[in-house]
Design an enzyme around this catalytic site. Structure first.
Site, PDB file in Angstrom:
ATOM      1  N   ASP A  87       0.874  -1.255  -0.130  1.00  0.00           N
ATOM      2  CA  ASP A  87      -0.060  -0.165  -0.011  1.00  0.00           C
ATOM      3  C   ASP A  87       0.671   1.497   0.176  1.00  0.00           C
ATOM      4  O   ASP A  87       0.638   2.284  -0.815  1.00  0.00           O
ATOM      5  CB  ASP A  87      -0.819  -0.168   1.393  1.00  0.00           C
ATOM      6  CG  ASP A  87      -1.661   1.363   1.444  1.00  0.00           C
ATOM      7  OD1 ASP A  87      -2.401   1.554   0.568  1.00  0.00           O
ATOM      8  OD2 ASP A  87      -1.461   1.918   2.611  1.00  0.00           O
ATOM      9  N   ASP A  90       4.526   0.517   4.192  1.00  0.00           N
ATOM     10  CA  ASP A  90       4.131  -0.882   4.862  1.00  0.00           C
ATOM     11  C   ASP A  90       4.152  -1.972   3.939  1.00  0.00           C
ATOM     12  O   ASP A  90       4.214  -1.626   2.745  1.00  0.00           O
ATOM     13  CB  ASP A  90       3.070  -0.939   5.853  1.00  0.00           C
ATOM     14  CG  ASP A  90       1.976  -0.516   5.126  1.00  0.00           C
ATOM     15  OD1 ASP A  90       1.873   0.144   3.931  1.00  0.00           O
ATOM     16  OD2 ASP A  90       0.778  -0.917   5.825  1.00  0.00           O
ATOM     17  N   TYR A 238      -7.931   1.604   6.746  1.00  0.00           N
ATOM     18  CA  TYR A 238      -8.938   1.673   5.375  1.00  0.00           C
ATOM     19  C   TYR A 238     -10.336   1.287   5.661  1.00  0.00           C
ATOM     20  O   TYR A 238     -10.952   0.754   4.893  1.00  0.00           O
ATOM     21  CB  TYR A 238      -8.453   1.265   4.299  1.00  0.00           C
ATOM     22  CG  TYR A 238      -7.065   1.725   3.699  1.00  0.00           C
ATOM     23  CD1 TYR A 238      -6.843   3.141   3.401  1.00  0.00           C
ATOM     24  CD2 TYR A 238      -5.680   0.973   4.278  1.00  0.00           C
ATOM     25  CE1 TYR A 238      -5.911   3.693   3.102  1.00  0.00           C
ATOM     26  CE2 TYR A 238      -4.556   1.752   3.996  1.00  0.00           C
ATOM     27  CZ  TYR A 238      -4.501   2.764   3.334  1.00  0.00           C
ATOM     28  OH  TYR A 238      -3.199   3.694   3.176  1.00  0.00           O
ATOM     29  N   GLU A 489       4.946   9.900   4.235  1.00  0.00           N
ATOM     30  CA  GLU A 489       4.741   8.433   3.589  1.00  0.00           C
ATOM     31  C   GLU A 489       4.258   8.601   2.224  1.00  0.00           C
ATOM     32  O   GLU A 489       3.406   9.424   1.880  1.00  0.00           O
ATOM     33  CB  GLU A 489       3.796   7.643   4.478  1.00  0.00           C
ATOM     34  CG  GLU A 489       3.716   6.393   4.121  1.00  0.00           C
ATOM     35  CD  GLU A 489       2.722   5.312   4.979  1.00  0.00           C
ATOM     36  OE1 GLU A 489       1.979   6.020   5.574  1.00  0.00           O
ATOM     37  OE2 GLU A 489       3.011   4.488   4.976  1.00  0.00           O
TER      38      GLU A 489
END
Ligand SMILES: *[C@@H]1O[C@H](CO)[C@@H](O)[C@H](O)[C@H]1NC(C)=O
Ligand SMILES: *[C@@H]1O[C@H](CO)[C@@H](O)[C@H](O)[C@H]1NC(C)=O
Length: 511
Positions: A87, A90, A238, A489
């Site tokens: 994703d 990670d 999510y 990120e």
């Protein structure tokens, strides 16, 4: 995603809907010192997806510091779930945002195919890496896989994907435990990808489309949210905040575009009022002006549906149609000079919405602006936002401002795309990029052995070319710190919409 045990702070994306008191910022015009190499940025934005690959890497892999990983995903239950994308920073495969990223890559290709040049095959490869996986994730009738990888175990380790020894648990939805948002978004991705592949691989395109129809039927017949039974694992990462109705309509819109079958259009037309009622009156009831039309991302498809469906009705000059009206409202909630603007702009000109990973909004909303500008242009239309006139050229200019900002035309002169420009993020939150590669360090790096690298102030050793990070704050400041997850990120859904946008600007002839 978070390295949870080190940081114990709530996930920024949870807070996306919370901010209600908006500061009205003075908007400065984005400086026009552009001269950006959109072709270079396009190539890099696609290359990024090779860095996120899970599974067995092919000989054509260009980002060679990455190696095979996740080769037994699904095997514990006798299903092959190898492949797909990690994703973000990670190593979890979250199918809901992965599917949306795929839909956006495919929309970009089907809209701007001719502007992609030598990058077209790479863009198609990036889509196929996901769709091959989604064909596996939907291969057992009556089941759709929603995620692979136990997220808490994964987030507690700072580990290369090639070394993962955390549980690779597969999670699925079914008739009994439905998950219409994840199923319908996968259906949308497969349908959109069938359009992207149609001119180059009709066989694969047909396969994708027939699976898209089956998966949509399943998503619609067994309605429910995956929050209800997978909530422990999909939330807070999510979680589906905005309901699954938008994904069902979004998938039907894509199936209509891919098949031209009336039944899908009828589905869209019959359900859009419910969505309006549900999303705009319930989800956004916090907002002061009765709801935002500027919502488009992995969770909320509203503005995307409006723009996508507007193409059909605008062709027939049905300008008073709800899709066109809503797409117009979307534009008026984004343009900096609009009296009904519902986003903020930083002093340097970046579009900002509450929550983390802000560049996801700048890229996704820019994509819609460009696509809608083209539809408006073909229909010879200009929009009125109160007494402000919005021409197609203005929409494109606003999107260009966002792209140029991301590529370095900003107060820090900082490119937020890794490997593009002279100054770009070095210490971003990404496990694979920040740990030495297998080439440099063939021995296993255990769960906690990575902490040393996570906490190091050294730049990431592996260039994750093309990755776009979460981006600066509303004051145009950026810390370049692995700990600062909300800003540093990279994610697949920040990059995916920008691919089409960059293709557009690459092919744009400057006046
Ligand atoms: C950014 O570049 C401009 C133009 O070259 C320069 O005037 C400015 O000082 C630079 N800002 C920073 C923070 O480097
Ligand atoms: C950067 O770090 C400082 C100090 O930790 C913090 O106050 C600030 O909010 C951070 N800025 C950004 C853009 O994250």
């Amino acid at each position: 995603m978070r390295y949870t045990d080190m940081l114990g702070i709530a996930r920024s994306r949870d807070a996306v809907r919370v901010g209600t008191t908006m500061m009205l910022m003075a908007v400065m015009a984005v400086s026009v010192v552009s001269g950006h190499d959109y072709g270079d940025a396009l190539s890099k934005s696609i290359l990024f997806f090779e860095g996120q690959r899970s599974g067995k890497l092919p000989p054509s892999q260009r980002m060679t510091w990455r190696k095979d990983s996740g080769l037994r995903d699904g095997f514990e239950i006798g299903v092959d779930l190898v492949g797909g994308y990690y994703d973000a920073g990670d190593n979890v495969k979250f199918n809901f945002p992965m599917a949306w990223s795929t839909t956006m890559l495919a929309w970009g290709v089907s809209e701007f195919r001719r502007r992609m040049g030598p990058d077209l095959p790479h863009a198609l490869d990036a889509i196929r890496w996901a769709t091959d996986y989604f064909l596996k994730a939907t291969s057992v009738p009556g089941i759709v896989f929603a995620q692979v990888g136990e997220p808490y175990g994964d987030h507690n380790c700072w580990q290369r994907p090639e070394d993962m020894d955390t549980p690779r648990t597969p999670y699925a939805v079914s008739a009994q435990f439905p998950g219409s948002e994840v199923s319908a978004e996968i259906a949308a991705a497969l349908a959109a990808a069938s359009l992207a592949f149609r001119p180059v691989d009709p066989h694969y395109s047909a396969l994708l489309l027939s699976r898209a129809k089956e998966v949509f039927k399943f998503a619609d017949k067994y309605q429910g949210s995956y929050n209800d039974h997978l909530g422990r694992w999909v939330c807070p990462f999510y979680c589906d905040f905005s309901g699954y109705e938008d994904e069902l309509i979004w998938a039907a819109s894509w199936l209509y575009r891919a098949t031209k079958a009336r039944k899908y259009w009828n589905y869209v037309a019959a359900n859009i009022d419910n969505l309006e009622h549900y999303e705009l009156k319930t989800i956004y009831s916090l907002s002061s002006n009765g709801g935002s039309f500027a919502e488009f991302g992995w969770d909320t498809k509203h503005a995307g549906i409006s723009v996508l469906a507007s193409k059909t009705v605008m062709k027939n000059s049905h300008y008073s149609d709800i899709f066109v009206l809503n797409a117009d409202k979307f534009v008026c909630s984004v343009l900096p000079e609009s009296p009904t603007k519902y986003v903020n702009y930083s002093p340097g000109g970046l579009l900002v919405k509450p929550g983390g990973s802000n560049l996801q909004h700048a890229t996704a909303l820019s994509f819609l602006l460009i696509v809608y500008a083209r539809y408006m242009d073909r229909a010879n239309r200009v929009i009125q936002c109160g007494d402000v006139k919005a021409t197609p050229a203005r929409l494109i200019q606003v999107a260009k401002g966002q792209v140029d900002y991301i590529l370095g035309s900003n107060p820090l002169n900082m490119s937020y795309m890794v490997g593009y420009g002279r100054k770009f993020p070095q210490r971003f939150h990404h496990r694979g990029s920040s740990l030495p590669s297998l080439d440099q360090h063939p021995q296993l790096i255990g769960c906690k052995d990575g902490t040393l690298y996570f906490e190091s102030s050294s730049p990431n050793p592996n260039l994750l070319t093309g990755a776009i990070v979460g981006g600066p704050d509303i004051q145009d400041q950026y810390n370049d710190s692995r700990v600062d997850i909300a800003h540093s990120e990279p994610t697949t859904y920040i990059n995916a919409p920008l691919v089409g946008v960059l293709a557009f600007f690459k092919g744009q002839i400057e006046p």
